[in-house]
Scaffold this motif. Structure first.
Motif, PDB file in Angstrom:
ATOM      1  N   SER A 241       0.889  -1.272  -0.029  1.00  0.00           N
ATOM      2  CA  SER A 241      -0.078  -0.082   0.031  1.00  0.00           C
ATOM      3  C   SER A 241       0.844   1.195  -0.021  1.00  0.00           C
ATOM      4  O   SER A 241       0.521   2.407  -0.695  1.00  0.00           O
ATOM      5  CB  SER A 241      -0.970   0.000   1.472  1.00  0.00           C
ATOM      6  OG  SER A 241      -1.838  -1.158   1.177  1.00  0.00           O
ATOM      7  N   HIS A 244       2.511   1.554  -3.440  1.00  0.00           N
ATOM      8  CA  HIS A 244       1.663   2.236  -4.516  1.00  0.00           C
ATOM      9  C   HIS A 244       1.250   3.595  -4.269  1.00  0.00           C
ATOM     10  O   HIS A 244       1.374   4.503  -5.074  1.00  0.00           O
ATOM     11  CB  HIS A 244       0.271   1.508  -4.285  1.00  0.00           C
ATOM     12  CG  HIS A 244      -0.782   1.861  -5.312  1.00  0.00           C
ATOM     13  ND1 HIS A 244      -0.692   1.533  -6.771  1.00  0.00           N
ATOM     14  CD2 HIS A 244      -1.829   2.781  -5.134  1.00  0.00           C
ATOM     15  CE1 HIS A 244      -1.731   2.089  -7.299  1.00  0.00           C
ATOM     16  NE2 HIS A 244      -2.523   2.732  -6.496  1.00  0.00           N
ATOM     17  N   TYR A 245       1.365   4.197  -2.851  1.00  0.00           N
ATOM     18  CA  TYR A 245       1.101   5.648  -2.676  1.00  0.00           C
ATOM     19  C   TYR A 245       2.219   6.389  -3.111  1.00  0.00           C
ATOM     20  O   TYR A 245       1.988   7.561  -3.528  1.00  0.00           O
ATOM     21  CB  TYR A 245       0.968   5.700  -0.997  1.00  0.00           C
ATOM     22  CG  TYR A 245       0.893   7.194  -0.523  1.00  0.00           C
ATOM     23  CD1 TYR A 245      -0.291   7.896  -0.801  1.00  0.00           C
ATOM     24  CD2 TYR A 245       1.741   7.641   0.337  1.00  0.00           C
ATOM     25  CE1 TYR A 245      -0.406   9.193  -0.363  1.00  0.00           C
ATOM     26  CE2 TYR A 245       1.566   8.996   0.744  1.00  0.00           C
ATOM     27  CZ  TYR A 245       0.728   9.730   0.198  1.00  0.00           C
ATOM     28  OH  TYR A 245       0.126  11.040   0.645  1.00  0.00           O
ATOM     29  N   VAL A 607     -12.673   3.068  -0.579  1.00  0.00           N
ATOM     30  CA  VAL A 607     -11.690   2.389  -1.200  1.00  0.00           C
ATOM     31  C   VAL A 607     -10.854   2.019   0.009  1.00  0.00           C
ATOM     32  O   VAL A 607     -11.026   2.402   1.200  1.00  0.00           O
ATOM     33  CB  VAL A 607     -10.746   3.053  -2.053  1.00  0.00           C
ATOM     34  CG1 VAL A 607     -11.661   3.474  -3.389  1.00  0.00           C
ATOM     35  CG2 VAL A 607      -9.968   4.103  -1.744  1.00  0.00           C
ATOM     36  N   GLY A 610      -3.971   1.955  -0.582  1.00  0.00           N
ATOM     37  CA  GLY A 610      -3.212   1.525  -1.911  1.00  0.00           C
ATOM     38  C   GLY A 610      -4.170   1.637  -3.053  1.00  0.00           C
ATOM     39  O   GLY A 610      -3.797   1.382  -4.327  1.00  0.00           O
ATOM     40  N   GLU A 611      -5.439   1.708  -2.600  1.00  0.00           N
ATOM     41  CA  GLU A 611      -6.439   1.734  -4.135  1.00  0.00           C
ATOM     42  C   GLU A 611      -6.452   2.988  -4.304  1.00  0.00           C
ATOM     43  O   GLU A 611      -6.378   4.057  -3.680  1.00  0.00           O
ATOM     44  CB  GLU A 611      -7.962   1.171  -3.565  1.00  0.00           C
ATOM     45  CG  GLU A 611      -7.777  -0.439  -3.327  1.00  0.00           C
ATOM     46  CD  GLU A 611      -9.390  -0.789  -3.103  1.00  0.00           C
ATOM     47  OE1 GLU A 611     -10.074  -0.512  -3.620  1.00  0.00           O
ATOM     48  OE2 GLU A 611      -9.202  -1.444  -2.000  1.00  0.00           O
ATOM     49  N   GLU A 612      -6.809   3.542  -5.445  1.00  0.00           N
ATOM     50  CA  GLU A 612      -6.853   5.038  -6.054  1.00  0.00           C
ATOM     51  C   GLU A 612      -8.106   5.744  -5.567  1.00  0.00           C
ATOM     52  O   GLU A 612      -9.200   5.121  -5.985  1.00  0.00           O
ATOM     53  CB  GLU A 612      -6.746   5.154  -7.589  1.00  0.00           C
ATOM     54  CG  GLU A 612      -6.297   6.095  -8.201  1.00  0.00           C
ATOM     55  CD  GLU A 612      -4.607   6.529  -7.849  1.00  0.00           C
ATOM     56  OE1 GLU A 612      -4.255   7.301  -7.396  1.00  0.00           O
ATOM     57  OE2 GLU A 612      -3.943   5.461  -7.990  1.00  0.00           O
ATOM     58  N   THR A 613      -7.870   6.831  -4.911  1.00  0.00           N
ATOM     59  CA  THR A 613      -9.130   7.569  -4.788  1.00  0.00           C
ATOM     60  C   THR A 613      -9.368   8.378  -5.961  1.00  0.00           C
ATOM     61  O   THR A 613      -8.437   8.610  -6.796  1.00  0.00           O
ATOM     62  CB  THR A 613      -8.788   8.470  -3.446  1.00  0.00           C
ATOM     63  OG1 THR A 613      -7.574   9.194  -3.978  1.00  0.00           O
ATOM     64  CG2 THR A 613      -8.690   7.734  -2.470  1.00  0.00           C
ATOM     65  N   THR A 614     -10.707   8.893  -6.041  1.00  0.00           N
ATOM     66  CA  THR A 614     -11.077   9.503  -7.064  1.00  0.00           C
ATOM     67  C   THR A 614     -11.846  10.996  -6.672  1.00  0.00           C
ATOM     68  O   THR A 614     -12.060  10.631  -5.701  1.00  0.00           O
ATOM     69  CB  THR A 614     -11.845   8.962  -8.197  1.00  0.00           C
ATOM     70  OG1 THR A 614     -13.247   8.815  -7.397  1.00  0.00           O
ATOM     71  CG2 THR A 614     -11.146   7.613  -8.591  1.00  0.00           C
ATOM     72  N   THR A 617     -14.924   9.352  -5.327  1.00  0.00           N
ATOM     73  CA  THR A 617     -14.528   8.496  -3.965  1.00  0.00           C
ATOM     74  C   THR A 617     -13.452   9.011  -3.436  1.00  0.00           C
ATOM     75  O   THR A 617     -12.330   8.334  -3.752  1.00  0.00           O
ATOM     76  CB  THR A 617     -14.710   6.985  -4.528  1.00  0.00           C
ATOM     77  OG1 THR A 617     -15.710   6.723  -5.328  1.00  0.00           O
ATOM     78  CG2 THR A 617     -14.632   5.937  -3.140  1.00  0.00           C
ATOM     79  N   THR A 620     -11.076   6.666   2.021  1.00  0.00           N
ATOM     80  CA  THR A 620     -10.317   5.402   2.139  1.00  0.00           C
ATOM     81  C   THR A 620     -10.520   4.945   3.668  1.00  0.00           C
ATOM     82  O   THR A 620     -10.333   5.684   4.626  1.00  0.00           O
ATOM     83  CB  THR A 620      -8.894   5.762   2.067  1.00  0.00           C
ATOM     84  OG1 THR A 620      -8.675   6.382   0.783  1.00  0.00           O
ATOM     85  CG2 THR A 620      -8.027   4.472   2.220  1.00  0.00           C
TER      86      THR A 620
END
Length: 686
Positions: A241, A244-245, A607, A610-614, A617, A620
């Motif tokens: 995570s 990825h960040y 999310v 590590g998942e992409e925020t938009t 959304t 986290t």
């Protein structure tokens, strides 16, 4: 390339930005148009060159929402010509990469170039021959403002840059971004430290230590590109995570070749399917295990009991047992790798035979020596004296054979410690064994004892405070001939084996000579938030200097008692989502499933780390165990006492809580239905 003349400064700067973008586009088109058809001699060279061209094209990408330059320096004299009479000053635009026009004249200077250094370090006291420093403000990719400092004008008072503050406080959505426009003088000194030396950076939350480490890699690649292209660079983070960040920071600076990994990735010799309890993990991570492994490995070397007879044609050559003993003793005394010594042994035996041949009047050459080394009698002797050892099998035997472990840990481990690390169930094979992460590190140590680990030119180790001594050794093996940048915060150590001092950690890393720097100016965490979190410091790291936030905006901070912890945490998220920026809901790991269900029932999308925020959304949901290194504009911290209770002991729990409290960039809202930990209720001890 000439810049069109406009009436006002902002228009002129916008024109220079447009011209610079056009020049960058021209640079990229020049590379794209290269014809390598007749340049290379074979298809292998052609493939290599083609790959290099593709990488260069990627590095010249113009990101529309990323400013091409962020500052300007107007020198009083031409750099390097301060003493030249009548030397006219020059103007340089400072940006993320070098851009030149069709004639080769610079439009934008790379922030890493020596001429750019005063942008970060010049001051009223030491203007470094800079008359004017200009900072630019952007909205998206559009240049919208500028701000001037006349460093050589004694009448102008030194003031805090408003554009600098705005850039530091700009809302964060998505992965970590670079800080190239906001690097501070104390950070710049670390970034530009030489390649030969290693640096350890102790930095509290929000001091920018991770960004400093990444920008140091970018600087070193600029200053020593050829050397590091040969030796390689590596960034090591605590988990996927986190990696990825941070993964977009270096590409945004034009650096595409830096590998990223976790320590677990580095030591993946065996499949990890098991886990240790805390007591076993602490012992396995202790540096004493290196000596246990060394003893167990070299116990396989068996002193010769008889000589060797080598038959060549009609002649028989005998190497006496005392000669073999001397050869083995010399190899052991040389302290070289087990595998290298094993490869040298047949050649040493063959050399002893050749000495006899020469004394008998023969004239053997290297081919004869190699043939003797391959002789069946020599090979049989080597197998008996210095057998091959598989590192995983060696570790497996230590962890499953009580007598073998006792023999080789005598005087190193206690009886209780041996019992703690022995597996309850013996494994039938290496593949079927339920290896733990700590076991994999032991296998890596054993592997290095047998065969030297490849060393890189530079390694950045982030969140280092959570590594065990054996993990430090594993990382150190990857930079024995290179240097390291070690980043961490002793107050955020949340493992049972967390680092007690940087001096001790650097010794395990093999970089005892590293310079230790401390960053105490906080750029990320608001004043009220870091002051509240610092109440924990006397209980978790009494010797550390609290972070002092330099942000003008005090931030949003509220402690909110809750009647229903889960419902109030969800309500707090909904409230903060009405503001601009990212939101992180951080909770004890055990509470995450309940909170996830409640968010779903409330129709609030989220999310995981590590998942992409938009922009749609922006929430986290973060387990406390994965919060380290991450940041959000706003944080809702659910049930602080549950975070503490989720750890094996109170001190580790308070350190975990300190991490969670300091993830906010603009505001923190703490919700709790149960009582707060006592350390947060009382004032900071004097």
């Amino acid at each position: 390339m000439s810049t069109p003349v406009h009436d006002d400064p902002l228009s002129r700067e916008r024109a220079h930005l447009a011209a610079s973008r056009a020049a960058l586009r021209g640079m990229r088109e020049d590379v794209e148009s290269l014809d390598i058809t007749d340049v290379t001699a074979n298809w292998v060279n052609a493939a290599v060159l083609e790959n290099q061209i593709e990488e260069r094209i990627k590095a010249l990408a113009d990101l529309s929402d990323t400013p091409l330059f962020f500052g300007r320096l107007d020198y009083l004299h031409a750099p390097g010509a301060e003493d030249a009479e009548g030397a006219e000053g020059e103007r340089f635009y400072i940006g993320r990469r070098h851009v030149h026009d069709a004639d080769g004249d610079p439009m934008v200077i790379d922030w890493r170039a020596p001429v750019s250094q005063p942008f970060y370090r010049a001051s009223k006291k030491d203007p470094m021959d800079v008359g004017l420093r200009r900072r630019f403000g952007y909205t998206g990719g559009d240049l919208t403002a500028y701000e001037d400092e006349h460093l050589s004008d004694p009448a102008e008072a030194e003031a805090t840059s408003k554009l600098l503050q705005q850039e530091i406080e700009r809302p964060r959505v998505g992965p970590m971004r670079d800080i190239v426009a906001t690097i501070q003088p104390e950070q710049d000194e670390i970034v530009r430290a030489g390649l030969a030396g290693s640096v350890c950076v102790q930095g509290g939350p929000g001091t920018g230590k991770t960004a400093v480490g990444l920008h140091r890699v970018a600087y070193l690649l600029y200053a020593h590109r050829e050397r590091l292209a040969r030796t390689g660079t590596l960034v090591i983070g605590p988990n996927r995570s986190f990696l990825h960040y941070i993964e977009q920071v270096l590409p945004a600076l034009g650096e595409l070749t830096v590998r990223q990994a976790t320590v677990d990735d580095l030591v993946a010799h065996v499949e990890v399917r098991g886990a240790d309890d805390a007591a076993a993990a602490v012992i396995k991570g202790d540096a004493r295990m290196a000596e246990v492994l060394r003893r167990a490995l070299y116990a396989h070397v068996t002193p010769p009991t008889e000589g060797i007879v080598v038959v060549r044609g009609s002649r028989r050559w005998r190497v006496a047992v005392y000669e073999l003993e001397e050869i083995v003793r010399e190899l052991l005394d040389r302290d070289i790798r087990y595998g290298a010594a094993r490869e040298a042994l047949p050649q040493r035996i063959a050399h002893a035979v050749l000495v006899q041949m020469e004394r008998a009047g023969e004239a053997p050459d290297d081919r004869v020596q190699n043939a003797v080394a391959r002789n069946a009698a020599v090979k049989a002797a080597v197998k008996a004296i210095w057998p091959q050892v598989d590192p995983a099998r060696l570790v497996l035997r230590l962890l499953t054979d009580a007598d073998f472990l006792a023999e080789h840990s005598e005087g190193v481990l206690t009886e209780d410690e041996r019992k703690a690390i022995l597996w309850a169930r013996p494994a039938r094979s290496v593949k079927s064994a339920r290896w733990s992460p700590a076991d994999a590190v032991l296998v890596d140590e054993a592997t290095d004892l047998i065969e030297r680990t490849h060393s890189l030119g530079h390694v950045v180790l982030d969140e280092a405070q959570d590594l065990s001594p054996m993990q430090y050794r594993a990382v150190g093996r990857r930079c024995t001939t290179g240097s390291a940048t070690v980043l961490g915060d002793l107050a955020q150590g949340t493992t049972p084996w967390a680092t007690r001092s940087w001096e001790e950690a650097l010794a395990h890393l093999g970089k005892g000579e590293a310079v230790i720097e401390e960053l105490t100016a906080g750029f990320r965490v608001p004043t009220d938030v870091i002051s509240y979190a610092s109440r924990l410091l006397p209980h978790i790291a009494p010797g550390l200097t609290p972070v002092a936030s330099i942000r003008e905006n005090p931030g949003f901070f509220e402690i909110r008692p809750a009647a229903d912890g889960t419902a109030d945490a969800v309500a707090a998220c909904r409230e903060l989502l009405d503001r601009e920026g990212s939101v992180g809901l951080i909770a004890a790991d055990a509470r995450v499933p309940e909170l996830a269900e409640a968010l779903g029932a409330a129709g609030i999308g989220f999310v995981g780390p590590g998942e992409e925020t938009t922009r749609a959304t922006r929430l986290t949901l973060v387990p406390a165990s994965l919060a380290k290194g991450l940041e959000y504009d706003y944080v809702v911290l659910d049930e602080p006492q549950a975070v503490v209770d989720g750890e094996p002991d109170e001190r580790t729990g308070l350190r975990r809580l300190y991490v969670c409290l300091t993830r906010a960039v603009s505001g923190l809202l703490v919700t709790h239905a149960t009582a707060l930990p006592p350390q947060l209720q009382a004032p900071v001890p004097a």
